[in-house]
Design a protein around this motif. Structure first.
Motif, short mmCIF file in Angstrom:
data_model
loop_
_atom_site.label_atom_id
_atom_site.label_comp_id
_atom_site.label_asym_id
_atom_site.label_seq_id
_atom_site.Cartn_x
_atom_site.Cartn_y
_atom_site.Cartn_z
N LYS A 148 -19.96 30.74 33.41
CA LYS A 148 -18.74 29.93 33.47
C LYS A 148 -18.67 29.18 34.78
N ALA B 3 -20.69 26.80 29.89
CA ALA B 3 -19.56 27.49 30.51
C ALA B 3 -18.58 28.04 29.47
N ASN B 4 -18.43 29.36 29.45
CA ASN B 4 -17.55 29.99 28.47
C ASN B 4 -16.08 29.75 28.75
N ASP B 5 -15.69 29.68 30.03
CA ASP B 5 -14.29 29.41 30.34
C ASP B 5 -13.89 28.02 29.86
N SER C 217 -16.97 30.02 22.22
CA SER C 217 -18.04 30.08 23.21
C SER C 217 -19.34 30.68 22.69
#
Length: 498
Positions: A112, A135-137, A175
């Protein structure tokens, strides 16, 4: 093209086998250096699948386990971007539109950007963050800004997948972070790889981004084939422990164009090596003329079958169901090895009550409602009571012949759920879940002889799934041993508390 030269199509299996041998020798630190702690050293063996499709002709050039259920991992973000591109195309957002980072988005696991709650990022920055750093966020924030919540966005993703023809795909988050219900197939992902290019050629170019500068940092792309394998122009990598190392690729050269998917690589190096060989072997064989297949576009959802009877009929509980949430002893849950391709068309299901109503395809006569109106020896009336006479007829009315009597099947014995169970998969058809259980027991070498198979109905994001599980384990160790035996026979599974 770069890489191994002078390779004939007949040599590809040997090359892939060589790549597999190389994989077994790969240092596990290769994954750890990238933050992937899959453990198990040289024994790491995620379920493999691959497919290569000629974009212009639609011809399948290579396929291995292409319909087997797999976890997409961060390849999920291709669908997340598909829906974001849709917002741009419709004018609901622009590349400069700020996306707010919620507390939920900020606490997503790496990889992230590490943005704090309340911070913002532009749509264009978000696109580049997903394409390069995965990026997971930011993926979570995209879903929340579009749909209000990540759960609602996952439902949108699943509906879009099915509209595109990705019938075996189900999304649970934006995600690709571990979730047992986040499933797809190599075939479905080749559909998505073509669809995003056909629908959004203007925005697809972002998948060619090798690095981008973000607030004093330079972020490189995880896709190492860009610039290293001739013709490759994208698109996305992915990894979780249960998925293995995944890669979706598009490559074109000299009017030839293919998409390829590799799922379940044992390391970054082996996955890249397999994909390189698939591209180099199959791109020269692709059709170079004018495109003969239509672009991949969304189709209307299949119509629901008509309801035959208006009144509910008696039903029975067919299987035991365990309550409670999974507490996986591994990093993430596995969805298992499929039996046959899923059939999402309810009209093909036979003799199955749905919500207390018989649907078409059940084998009942068209006048089933009339038979249910008065107790009869063959068909249950409301409340499940049986009588001994047919409905009366008016003068001049032709009465339909009585349907043949049927023998009531004995109710299955409830399954006693033990402290530990193992789960093979989550299917959207109960019959397929039972088929998976039967095949697993047959191929387990006696390890599951005393285990009790059962299915568990769950609803996730508006989609009903049937978990295929085995009970009969009092301790975690015995459940893990059985799971390992299944994995040696080509299944994926995980052990969990009941």
């Amino acid at each position: 093209m770069r890489g191994v030269r002078g390779t004939s199509g007949r040599a590809v299996p040997a090359l892939i086998a060589a790549a597999a041998i190389l994989t077994a020798m790969t240092n596990p630190a290769d994954a750890r250096r990238r933050g992937h702690h899959h453990g198990g050293g040289g024994g790491y063996n995620p379920p493999f699948a691959a497919m290569v499709v000629d974009v212009k002709s639609g011809r399948i050039l290579h396929a291995v386990n292409e319909d087997a259920l797999r976890h997409p991992a961060s390849i999920t973000k291709v669908m997340t971007l598909y829906l974001l591109f849709e917002q741009l195309e419709r004018g609901r957002m622009s590349l400069d539109t700020p996306l707010e980072i919620s507390a939920n988005a900020a606490r997503q696991a790496p990889s992230k950007l590490g943005l704090r709650p309340g911070a913002t990022i532009t749509v264009e920055e978000a696109i580049k963050a997903l394409v390069t750093k995965s990026a997971n966020d930011v993926a979570c924030a995209i879903g929340e800004n579009i749909a209000g919540s990540e759960g609602a966005f996952a439902e949108m993703m699943t509906r879009k997948a099915h509209a595109l023809g990705m019938t075996r795909t189900h999304y649970a988050n934006a995600s690709g972070l571990p979730d047992s219900d986040q499933i797809t197939t190599a075939r479905d992902l080749t559909i998505l790889a073509r669809a995003i290019q056909d629908r959004f050629p203007r925005y697809y170019r972002y998948f060619q981004t090798r690095s981008f500068a973000f607030r004093g940092r330079v972020i490189g792309n995880h896709n190492h084939l860009l610039g290293r394998v001739e013709g490759v122009d994208g698109i996305k990598t992915g990894y979780t422990r249960d998925s293995g190392f995944n890669l979706m690729t598009s490559a074109r050269i000299n009017d030839r164009h293919i998409v390829a998917v590799v799922l379940g690589g044992k390391s970054v190096a082996s996955r890249d090596a397999i994909m390189t060989r698939l591209v180099e072997a199959n791109l020269p064989k692709a059709y170079a003329g004018a495109r003969t297949t239509a672009p991949v576009v969304e189709v209307a959802e299949r119509p629901r079958p008509a309801v035959v009877a208006e009144k509910p009929v008696a039903t029975r509980t067919l299987v035991a169901a365990a309550d409670g949430e999974d507490e996986s002893i591994e990093t993430t849950a596995s969805t298992g090895r499929p039996g046959q391709p899923l059939d999402l068309n309810p009209s093909r299901q036979t003799a199955t009550p749905s919500g207390g109503r018989w649907r078409s395809g059940s084998g009942l006569p068209a006048n089933a409602q009339a038979y249910a109106a008065t107790p009869d020896t063959s068909f249950p009336a409301p409340g499940g009571k049986y009588g001994s006479r047919l409905p009366s007829t008016e003068p001049g009315e032709v009465r339909a012949p009585a349907p043949p009597a049927r023998t009531e099947a004995p109710a299955p014995k409830p399954v006693s759920v033990t402290p530990w169970v193992i789960q093979l998969g989550a299917m959207d058809d109960e019959a397929k879940a039972k088929s998976m259980l039967a095949e697993a027991r047959q191929r387990s070498g006696g390890m599951l002889a005393k285990a009790a198979p059962f299915t568990e109905r769950v609803t996730h994001g508006g989609t009903t799934l049937y978990r295929a599980r085995f009970s009969g384990f009092s301790e975690a160790e015995s459940a893990q041993d059985a799971c390992r035996a299944l994995k040696r026979n080509g299944f994926t599974c995980f052990a969990t508390r009941s």
